[in-house]
Design a protein around this motif. Structure first.
Motif, PDB file in Angstrom:
ATOM      1  N   ALA A  88       0.721  -1.213  -0.051  1.00 52.59           N
ATOM      2  CA  ALA A  88       0.138   0.026   0.022  1.00 52.59           C
ATOM      3  C   ALA A  88       0.743   1.078  -0.119  1.00 52.59           C
ATOM      4  N   PRO A  89       0.468   2.096  -0.903  1.00 50.14           N
ATOM      5  CA  PRO A  89       1.379   3.441  -0.904  1.00 50.14           C
ATOM      6  C   PRO A  89       1.671   4.108   0.394  1.00 50.14           C
ATOM      7  N   ALA A  90       0.561   4.112   1.296  1.00 57.34           N
ATOM      8  CA  ALA A  90       0.704   4.855   2.533  1.00 57.34           C
ATOM      9  C   ALA A  90       1.624   4.053   3.353  1.00 57.34           C
ATOM     10  N   THR A  91       1.791   2.899   3.393  1.00 59.09           N
ATOM     11  CA  THR A  91       2.710   1.899   4.009  1.00 59.09           C
ATOM     12  C   THR A  91       4.151   2.129   3.617  1.00 59.09           C
ATOM     13  N   LEU A  92       4.357   2.094   2.307  1.00 57.11           N
ATOM     14  CA  LEU A  92       5.608   2.703   1.529  1.00 57.11           C
ATOM     15  C   LEU A  92       6.111   4.152   1.942  1.00 57.11           C
ATOM     16  N   ALA A  93       5.068   5.027   1.949  1.00 59.22           N
ATOM     17  CA  ALA A  93       5.625   6.189   2.360  1.00 59.22           C
ATOM     18  C   ALA A  93       6.019   6.281   3.728  1.00 59.22           C
ATOM     19  N   ARG A  94       5.261   5.741   4.739  1.00 60.64           N
ATOM     20  CA  ARG A  94       5.574   5.638   6.242  1.00 60.64           C
ATOM     21  C   ARG A  94       7.076   4.969   6.448  1.00 60.64           C
ATOM     22  N   LEU A  95       7.270   4.019   5.711  1.00 62.73           N
ATOM     23  CA  LEU A  95       8.643   3.126   5.894  1.00 62.73           C
ATOM     24  C   LEU A  95       9.624   3.918   5.204  1.00 62.73           C
ATOM     25  N   GLU A  96       9.369   4.609   4.195  1.00 67.21           N
ATOM     26  CA  GLU A  96      10.553   5.427   3.669  1.00 67.21           C
ATOM     27  C   GLU A  96      10.974   6.471   4.475  1.00 67.21           C
ATOM     28  N   GLN A  97       9.960   6.977   5.086  1.00 64.22           N
ATOM     29  CA  GLN A  97      10.213   8.134   6.108  1.00 64.22           C
ATOM     30  C   GLN A  97      11.044   7.830   7.299  1.00 64.22           C
TER      31      GLN A  97
END
Length: 328
Positions: free
Chosen positions: A266-275
């Motif tokens: 999920a894009p939201a999960t990817l964005a959170r993990l990237e951060q």
């Protein structure tokens, strides 16, 4: 100056079958739960415990644990130049609970054709570091500068070059250097850079090609001499070291490391993990380790890491063809 390497069909089929079992097991074990994160995350590492890649992964996991509030556990899946670990990540359920360590081998292995992998099979999260190739010789070597070394090899000097390999990035760097100089090295492959540098200290090889972090302690201790690095800019670890480019040799070879996930998270999960991964890189104990280990930390976020990996994959695809590891 190609290298004739043949992977026999039965062995290739055996590798493919084994990787499929590993990948299938990883996918079967995945569970769909929510909201994310509601349980532990796993980080799959291609290298054995204790090495640079493993240590970077464990420091990052520790930082993620603090930020996510759930356990983040490292698992070492060693074998087939990283393909065992990469396959486990590729075929895992994209539920946000499995992260993979992404080393330079990710840009090399797909082109060797012994496993069904591509860099596009993964969503990239962040890059942590770059570690350029270093050419090092014993302190007692007659070669005191890169220029002297180059002149001697071009003049017919027979040099035994040790490196991790075959097919490691340092092996490919050795082949590229030999091609530029128009003279072959006597290549001595080792299971890793540690055994290669041990052989150098024992007088069994004349030089080694390894990462800057893998020779920096020996250089600082005076046991070996650093002749040059295969980087586009001077090393922050050894700013006085010349680059191969400054000597007219347009060669860049380096290890690098970052993190990835199976495609489809999920894009939201990817964005959170990237951060959170980028934040984990800045934790003081991690920063101190990188300084001590001689790592050139150059973080990249997801988008820039993708551009970087795509360029690396294109370059290594060309190199493995030119050196004869796969049909042209």
């Amino acid at each position: 100056m190609g290298v004739d390497v043949h992977v026999d069909t039965p062995r290739r089929r055996f590798l493919q079958a084994g990787l499929a079992v590993v990948a299938g097991s990883a996918a079967a074990c995945a569970r769909q739960e929510g909201p994310w994160p509601s349980r532990e995350l796993r980080v799959i590492v291609h290298a054995a415990p204790g090495g640079m890649s493993d240590t970077v992964a464990r420091f990052t996991s520790r930082g993620l644990n603090e930020r996510l509030g759930v356990p983040v556990l490292c698992e070492n899946r060693v074998g087939a130049m990283g393909a065992v670990a990469f396959s486990a990540v590729k075929y895992a359920a994209p539920d946000g609970y499995l992260v993979g360590y992404a080393p330079v081998e990710l840009a090399v292995v797909p082109h060797l054709k012994y496993v069904d992998l591509a860099t596009t099979d993964f969503d990239l999260l962040a890059r942590h570091h770059r570690a350029p190739a270093a050419l090092a010789v014993p302190a007692a070597s007659p070669y005191r500068t890169l220029r002297e070394f180059v002149t001697a090899v071009r003049g017919g000097a027979r040099v035994a070059m040790g490196a991790a390999g075959p097919l490691s990035v340092w092996h490919l760097g050795t082949l590229a250097l030999a091609r530029h100089l128009g003279r072959p090295f006597v290549f001595a492959p080792f299971p890793g850079s540690g055994p290669a540098t041990t052989a150098l200290l024992g007088g069994h090889v004349d030089a080694v090609m390894a990462g800057v972090p893998e020779v920096q302690a020996l250089v600082r201790g005076g046991a070996v001499r650093l002749l040059g690095i295969m980087a586009d800019t001077p090393s922050p670890v050894f700013p006085e070291a010349v680059t191969f480019r400054s000597e007219g040799l347009d060669l860049i070879f380096e290890a690098w490391g970052g993190f990835m996930m199976p495609k489809g998270v999920a894009p939201a999960t990817l964005a959170r993990l990237e951060q959170d991964i980028l934040a984990a890189f800045t934790q003081p104990p991690f920063v101190k380790y990188c300084q001590t280990a001689g790592l050139d930390v150059q973080p990249l976020g997801s988008r820039d890491f993708r551009v970087f990996v795509d360029a690396e994959a294109t370059r290594y695809a060309r190199l493995v063809r030119e050196f004869g590891f796969v049909p042209a």
